[in-house]
Design a protein around this motif. Structure first.
Motif, PDB file in Angstrom:
ATOM      1  N   TYR A 444       0.976 -20.346   2.738  1.00  0.00           N
ATOM      2  CA  TYR A 444      -0.338 -20.455   3.533  1.00  0.00           C
ATOM      3  C   TYR A 444      -1.501 -19.530   3.012  1.00  0.00           C
ATOM      4  N   ARG A 445      -2.461 -20.128   2.890  1.00  0.00           N
ATOM      5  CA  ARG A 445      -3.433 -19.299   2.294  1.00  0.00           C
ATOM      6  C   ARG A 445      -4.628 -19.064   3.468  1.00  0.00           C
ATOM      7  N   GLY A 446      -4.932 -17.856   3.549  1.00  0.00           N
ATOM      8  CA  GLY A 446      -5.876 -17.595   4.430  1.00  0.00           C
ATOM      9  C   GLY A 446      -7.323 -18.318   4.304  1.00  0.00           C
ATOM     10  N   VAL A 447      -7.939 -18.826   5.228  1.00  0.00           N
ATOM     11  CA  VAL A 447      -9.257 -19.503   5.370  1.00  0.00           C
ATOM     12  C   VAL A 447     -10.344 -18.921   6.104  1.00  0.00           C
ATOM     13  N   GLY A 448      -9.854 -17.797   6.740  1.00  0.00           N
ATOM     14  CA  GLY A 448     -10.786 -17.206   7.573  1.00  0.00           C
ATOM     15  C   GLY A 448      -9.973 -16.185   8.361  1.00  0.00           C
ATOM     16  N   PRO A 449     -10.565 -15.204   9.040  1.00  0.00           N
ATOM     17  CA  PRO A 449     -10.034 -14.418   9.820  1.00  0.00           C
ATOM     18  C   PRO A 449      -8.741 -14.922  10.680  1.00  0.00           C
ATOM     19  N   ARG A 451      -6.859 -17.358  10.141  1.00  0.00           N
ATOM     20  CA  ARG A 451      -6.687 -18.825  10.158  1.00  0.00           C
ATOM     21  C   ARG A 451      -6.143 -19.092   8.713  1.00  0.00           C
ATOM     22  N   PHE A 452      -5.211 -20.140   8.907  1.00  0.00           N
ATOM     23  CA  PHE A 452      -4.532 -20.327   7.683  1.00  0.00           C
ATOM     24  C   PHE A 452      -4.679 -21.952   7.403  1.00  0.00           C
ATOM     25  N   GLU A 453      -4.488 -22.366   5.920  1.00  0.00           N
ATOM     26  CA  GLU A 453      -3.995 -23.488   5.765  1.00  0.00           C
ATOM     27  C   GLU A 453      -2.839 -23.500   4.930  1.00  0.00           C
ATOM     28  N   ASP A 454      -1.963 -24.752   5.274  1.00  0.00           N
ATOM     29  CA  ASP A 454      -0.783 -24.668   4.430  1.00  0.00           C
ATOM     30  C   ASP A 454      -0.921 -25.440   3.146  1.00  0.00           C
ATOM     31  N   VAL A 455      -0.822 -24.551   1.977  1.00  0.00           N
ATOM     32  CA  VAL A 455      -1.070 -25.013   0.649  1.00  0.00           C
ATOM     33  C   VAL A 455       0.270 -25.374  -0.277  1.00  0.00           C
ATOM     34  N   THR A 456       1.253 -25.559   0.460  1.00  0.00           N
ATOM     35  CA  THR A 456       2.520 -25.638  -0.421  1.00  0.00           C
ATOM     36  C   THR A 456       2.610 -26.686  -1.046  1.00  0.00           C
TER      37      THR A 456
END
Lengths: 610, 692
Positions: A444-449, A451-456
């Motif tokens: 998971y990459r952080g996209v904001g405080p 908040r995350f997105e799954d970048v698998t």
């Protein structure tokens, strides 16, 4: 008449397991943009976990293993200790469903030293180090007694050398690091087994946490016990198809955890007292699989968060007088937002939303979501799983070890989740898969405080492999400032994933050590940059699953003004004292290096607890 | 380009049921296949082709179903799935698309129910292709996608299902939950709002809206919503956690604690016939076992019993099923049925140590210590490293006063599990019973030092102190223990045990003090009140005892002991009218309680007050008591009831039998009483109690 033809539509594309698992370490090829590259083979890591499975579905066989990244020989880089399994009944290992990999016998835990690579290369994908197996000469038992689960690495006897506490289904083991032996020409760390009545608790323990529970500057042990299980009473819980399967924790009585307090002695003296009852720790019995020590309510004392498999989690708030109080439910961190206890396995602790307090990530079973508890600074938590973006992508995964880390050094916290089922995946099993528990790990990459997105799916070959991963251990293996990964697999190879993106951004590294030069788990550092931005991290809060990660802290620096050195570091030690450091002759706090901050050498901000 | 709206006109007043970003192409993209399934599809593809040739229809636009290899699957499941496949094969020949769609859909449901999701997904997609107007298939597709974590696909599929059936509340509920799970409360909110007015969905709607309010920081609104949801669905106790968090955020910590103290965890449920249908489809033993276990863990014993029975019918040789069925029977207090199950399991696997172990625990529950010992001994013979079998063996030996053997078994547990403190305790108690009190005391003191809150260690030590005439120390130990920080139930149990311990040592006042303290600690405990009242009654403080018994029955009408004691006190005091009234209520609440039945019969047969007496009813209750337990006491009541109704010959016959039995014994008082009553009957006079 309507013609009969080939079914139209393309064959479904591959989206599941990229390869069948097996007890080998074949390295997936990395793409050029992949954030991590698998360098297991290149670095000579040949460890393959043996789980002793025989088709009888013994509960313990799919729960390990953990690992420790620590500096065994005090040469300034991370060495690797890996936990091995063993046969669980009278079937010889070689007759198991997945026999030990070639070279794995005798089945013992393994110690690998991190040594410089033989050749120097400009190729960023060529690791600058390799692993050297020094188990045979290290004093680590050659044949394990008990079934290995996890390890806590820390300097328990305060002599400046990191010791190992190994958890097992049998009696746990305390391995004391005696220091480096140079008698054979090469410097090799030596260990001796100093297990005693207290540390050799025979309950099935999984993780253990080294932390200073009583603020007396030595390291105590929180031992996380799972369930009262033995092969004699192992149960089978067939699935809907009537096929044999593992049971869950509810099939066995849960166990209370243990708090072992380090009894003061001189350097090298190592004795513990079981204060589970006095502290109140043994009042809660839960199937513990994860634990982390941090100061959740900001009172300067180290608390404990305990992840229980299938029963409410526990938040032990340190009362400062040797007692701990479970405040999980009122704090909002005992069960999920729907009021249900979940199958908590992994736990990671870090400040994910930049408000300088510590938040908690938990991993759970398939059909449960990862849980992100966001701290309001007072030790009260709010379940922000859905809003964080961590919930949805976790529904089809059983998460085990997890860790927060800023792998791309962009200033936002990222996360990794080790995955692998605990119940047989039916479709894999019916297709003849020999170890049908494997799933893909998640990045998971952080996209904001917060908040995350799954970048698998964008993380390349290293995250396309489907295995039964249990621990994701974070550490800067090549000392380039970014954080690499060691993954432990059940009945599979340990893997080394080298970070290819973080090193390109400026960073500063910190090592928080005691007067004896030992890392201090539980110490936290808050870095204030020139632009006023503050970040915080704690030693040992990201232990993976039944593991110990890099004790050093690494922070991305950000703007060029920051990089010029206008930095202040404030360290809160577990004894309650607070010190600060600014760049000076002894500690330049220079970007691109690790600075060692020794307790007592900074400017005292407070010598007492707030 | 906007998606064309195909919903009903009324839809305009409702929130959109479509996803924001796409027009949910059908088939909905789902999980794709692993290489092994790709290989297995070849056979399925050929099958469809051949069938298509046979029927003269072009089914080439359908996806081949990756039927899994069922050769290793339990017969019940395999037969059911093979039947489904055969039905599909048959129906593929049908010219009606709806029939073909239903066949794919039905097989999809079966695969879905058995957790074979890849095959299920393909079946549903084919069903959607053949019957694009049937909302069930996109709905099931949505469920599969949600379970697989593909929330975007789930949203698309639920939106499609909702478009096909806009009035479906379950679809809207699923869609709202999926949106909330994706962190989109603004999109979920209108759906929950619509659900407020749907029959059976208001709890879910209030809960959803309350969660959204809590996320937005509107905690007062959240508290209100959570309360409404709980009011409508009290079983959804899991809501209390979220309610507590909102209360906490409002600074109402005590209210939050009170909610959490209820320790409830029930989920919000809503009617969803399609989903419920999936749960009932599997007919394999494994599926019944799984569902039975869920019911058992949730305490739904009757449901668990039924499910395990069905599982047993599906596979009579499944040992886990029989063990869990036996456990259910134990919890249902059907100990004989439990024994039958376990014995049947032993016929299947005579060498299974767990069956012997469970047999032992069931014998223990029945009070059959010798049989329990034999069963545990067999379990440890088969599995010498079986700690709980050794532990229970130690217990069973202890219960039958074989303390040396009990100690040996406990020591064996400690060899296997050195930190098994209960075994250490048991070994100490065995030492105590064998007269090695010093060793036992030392061991218990050690245990208590390590675990000061452990009640049984304190009780054990107190019993040694009492037995060695150190009653003062015992009293202090108990009273000190009751002051410790612990759940009040533990303190009450400790005080009760302590009081019983010191009473025989002529320390009635200390005992009463302990019972009074227990009532102080937990004034709402019916049991504590009963204990104190019993003590007071023995201490001849009848008025207060009567008051306490009455209060105990008010607090817990199920406390039959309190009922019985209360009416006995009233009868002794001559207040037969009230006693009769209270007994009417008591026997209604406890229709199977022998003591109450016998007391009522005796009162109705012998009261000095003619308005209380009722011979015919006395016979009914006397028969009940005597029929269940043919004791001397119950037989005497029977004779009294017969006499009261004027059936003196029967009464005399009955009483003569009792006299003969008593003559064989040595109890002169009993014999004297029986003869006196016999003389009364012979003189055609019934027994009468004395007026006060």
């Amino acid at each position: 008449m309507i013609a009969c033809g080939e079914p139209k539509g393309s064959e479904p594309a591959e989206d599941g397991p990229a390869q069948a698992p097996g007890p080998t370490a074949s390295t997936p090829a990395a793409g050029t943009d992949d954030p991590f590259i698998d360098v297991t083979e290149q670095t000579g890591l040949d460890f393959v976990h043996f789980n002793g499975m025989t088709g009888r579905f013994y509960y313990s066989e799919m729960m390990g293993p953990g690992a420790a990244l620590f500096d065994a020989d005090n040469d300034g880089d991370l060495d690797l200790f890996l936990i091995q399994g063993s046969a669980l009944d009278d079937i010889p290992p070689e007759d198991s469903s997945i026999p030990p990999a070639p070279g794995s016998l005798p089945l013992s835990d393994r110690l690998y030293l991190n040594v410089s690579s033989d050749s120097v290369s400009d190729d960023p994908d060529k690791p600058s180090f390799r692993w050297l197996d020094v188990t045979a000469d290290s004093g680590i038992p050659g044949e394990r007694d008990g079934y290995g689960m996890g390890v806590a690495a820390a300097d328990f006897d305060g002599d400046g050398w990191t010791d190992l506490f190994v958890t097992q289904t049998g009696a746990n083991r305390m391995l004391r690091n005696l220091g480096v032996d140079r008698s054979g020409g090469e410097a090799r760390p030596k260990f001796e087994d100093v297990t005693d009545e207290v540390t050799g608790n025979t309950r099935w323990a999984v993780p253990a946490v080294a932390f200073d529970a009583d603020g007396d500057r030595d390291l105590d042990l929180f031992v996380c016990n799972y369930v009262a299980h033995s092969i004699a009473i192992d149960k089978n819980c067939p699935d809907e198809l009537g096929r044999a399967n593992y049971c869950g924790p509810m099939a066995y009585p849960s166990l209370p955890d243990a708090l072992l307090i380090n009894v003061p002695g001189g350097p090298g003296d190592l004795r513990f007292e079981d204060q589970s009852n006095r502290s109140g720790i043994d009042r809660e019995a839960g199937a513990c699989l994860g634990a982390a020590a941090a100061d959740f309510n900001g009172d300067g004392r180290l608390d404990l968060y305990v992840a229980n498999d299938g029963s409410p989690n526990v938040l032990w708030i340190n009362q400062g007088d040797g007692r701990f109080e479970n405040q999980a439910l009122l704090a909002g961190a005992g069960v999920n937002a729907q009021g249900h206890a979940e199958a908590s396995m992994g736990v990671a602790v870090a400040d994910v939303d930049g408000d300088l307090d510590e938040d908690i990530l938990l991993t759970h079973l398939t059909r449960e979501t990862h849980t992100l508890y966001v701290n309001d600074g007072s030790g009260a938590f709010f379940d922000r799983s859905a809003e964080s973006g961590l919930a949805g992508p976790s529904l089809d995964r059983t998460g085990f070890g997890t860790a927060f880390f800023d792998y791309d050094h962009d200033g936002l916290m990222d996360a990794v989740v080790a995955a692998g089922a605990v119940k047989i995946l039916k479709e894999l099993a019916l297709a003849g898969d020999p170890h049908p528990l494997h799933q893909r790990n998640q990045l998971y990459r952080g996209v904001g405080p917060g908040r995350f997105e799954d970048v698998t799916d964008q993380a390349g070959a290293a995250f396309a492999v489907s295995e039964v991963t249990r621990s994701a251990v974070i550490g800067d293996l090549d000392n380039d400032g970014d954080l690499d990964l060691v993954l432990t697999n059940n009945a599979g190879p340990a893997r080394v994933l080298l970070n290819r993106v973080g090193q390109d951004r400026p960073w500063i590294g910190l090592r928080l050590v005691s007067e004896a030069g030992s890392d201090v788990p539980g110490a936290s550092a808050t870095v204030q940059f020139g632009d006023g931005r503050q970040v915080t991290a704690r030693v040992g809060a990201n232990a993976g699953y039944a593991s110990t990660g890099d004790p050093r802290l690494s922070f991305p620096v950000g703007s060029s003004r920051d990089a010029s050195g206008d930095i202040t570091v404030t360290v809160r030690w577990p004894d309650g004292s607070i010190e600060s450091w600014s760049p000076g002759p002894a500690n330049k706090l220079s970007p691109g290096t690790y600075s060692t901050l020794t307790r007592g050498s900074g400017t005292a901000v407070s010598s007492k607890r707030p | 380009m906007p998606c064309p709206l195909r919903g009903r006109p009324g839809m305009r007043t409702q929130p959109s049921l479509r996803p924001k970003t796409s027009c949910f192409p059908i088939p909905v993209p789902m999980k794709k296949f692993s290489p092994r399934f790709q290989r297995s599809q070849i056979g399925a593809t050929l099958l469809i082709l051949l069938l298509a040739v046979g029927c003269g229809r072009d089914l080439s636009h359908l996806e081949p179903v990756p039927h899994p290899d069922l050769s290793t699957v339990e017969a019940g499941a395999r037969d059911q799935l093979e039947d489904g496949k055969r039905k599909l094969d048959k129906d593929l020949k049908d010219r009606d698309d709806a029939v073909v769609a239903a066949a794919f859909g039905s097989l999809g449901e079966l695969y879905h129910a058995y957790g074979l999701n890849e095959a299920a997904a393909v079946c549903y997609r084919n069903a959607m292709t053949m019957a694009p107007g049937d909302f069930a298939w996109p709905y099931y597709t949505g469920l599969l996608a949600q379970e697989s974590g593909d929330l975007a696909a789930a949203e698309q599929a639920f939106a499609k299902a909702a478009e096909l059936r806009p009035q479906s509340a379950p679809v809207r509920a699923r869609l709202a939950e999926v949106l909330l799970l994706q962190g989109r409360p603004d999109d979920a909110e209108p759906h929950f709002t619509v659900l407020l007015d749907q029959d059976g969905f208001a709890p879910l709607a209030h809960h959803g809206l309350a969660r959204i309010a809590a996320q937005r920081g509107h905690q007062e609104q959240a508290v209100d919503g959570f309360h409404k949801a709980l009011e409508l669905q009290p079983s959804a106790g899991g809501i209390r956690n979220a309610l507590a968090q909102s209360l906490r955020a409002l600074g109402r910590a005590e209210e939050a604690q009170a909610e959490l103290a209820k320790k409830e965890s029930g989920a919000v449920v809503f009617p969803d016939p399609l989903r419920e249908r999936l749960d009932t489809l599997p007919r394999s033993a494994g599926s019944f076992l799984r569902r039975g276990n869920q019911a058992l863990v949730a305490g739904r014993l009757e449901e668990a019993h039924q499910l395990f029975e069905q599982g047993k019918a599906a596979n009579p040789k499944n040992i886990e099923l029989r063990l869990n069925l036996a456990l259910t029977q134990v919890r249902r207090q059907r100990l004989d049925d439990a024994l039958l199950e376990l014995k049947a399991a032993l016929n299947i696997e005579p060498q299974n140590p767990q069956i012997h172990h469970d047999l032992g625990t069931t014998y223990m529950a029945k009070g059959l210590q010798a049989e329990a010992v034999a069963a545990f001994e067999k379990a440890v013979e088969l599995e010498p490293d079986y700690p709980s079998a050794h532990f229970n063996l130690a217990n069973a030996f202890g219960s039958s006063n074989q303390w040396a053997k009990s100690e040996a078994a406990a020591r064996r547990v400690l060899e296997l599990e050195p930190d098994h403190t209960r075994a250490r305790y048991l070994a100490a108690m065995a030492q105590h019973q064998q007269g090695r009190r010093q060793q036992a005391e030392a061991e218990l003191r050690r245990l208590l030092e390590q675990n000061p809150n452990e009640r049984i260690y304190r009780e054990g030590l107190a019993s040694i102190l009492s037995a060695t005439r150190r009653v003062d120390e015992a009293v202090e130990l108990i009273l000190t223990g009751a002051e410790l920080d612990q759940p009040k139930e533990e303190a009450v149990a400790l005080l009760n045990a302590g009081a019983k311990m010191v009473w025989p040592h002529r320390r009635q006042e200390d005992a009463i003090t302990m019972w009074r303290k227990a009532v102080e600690l937990d004034p709402e405990s019916s049991e504590a009140l009963t204990n104190l009242a019993n003590g007071l009654q023995l201490f001849r403080q009848q008025d207060e005892a009567l008051e306490l018994f009455t209060r105990a029955t008010e607090l817990d009408p199920q406390n039959a002991t309190a009922w019985l004691s209360e009416v006995n006190l009233r009868i002794l005091a001559g207040d037969h009218t009230t006693a009769k009234e209270r007994l009417e209520t008591a026997v209604e609440l406890h229709p199977d309680h022998i003591g109450l039945a016998n007391t009522f019969a005796r009162l109705l047969a012998t009261s000095f007050d003619p308005s209380v007496r009722d011979g015919e009813r006395a016979i009914v209750y006397a028969r009940q008591a005597y029929g269940q337990q043919a004791t001397l006491d119950h037989a005497e009541t029977m004779a009294m009831a017969l006499a009261e109704t004027g059936r003196f010959e029967n009464a005399i016959k009955f009483q003569r039998g009792l006299v003969q039995q008593a003559q064989a014994g040595n109890d002169r008082n009993t014999l004297r009483r029986l003869v006196t009553h016999l003389r009364l009957f012979e003189n055609r006079r019934p027994v009468r109690s004395k007026a006060p």
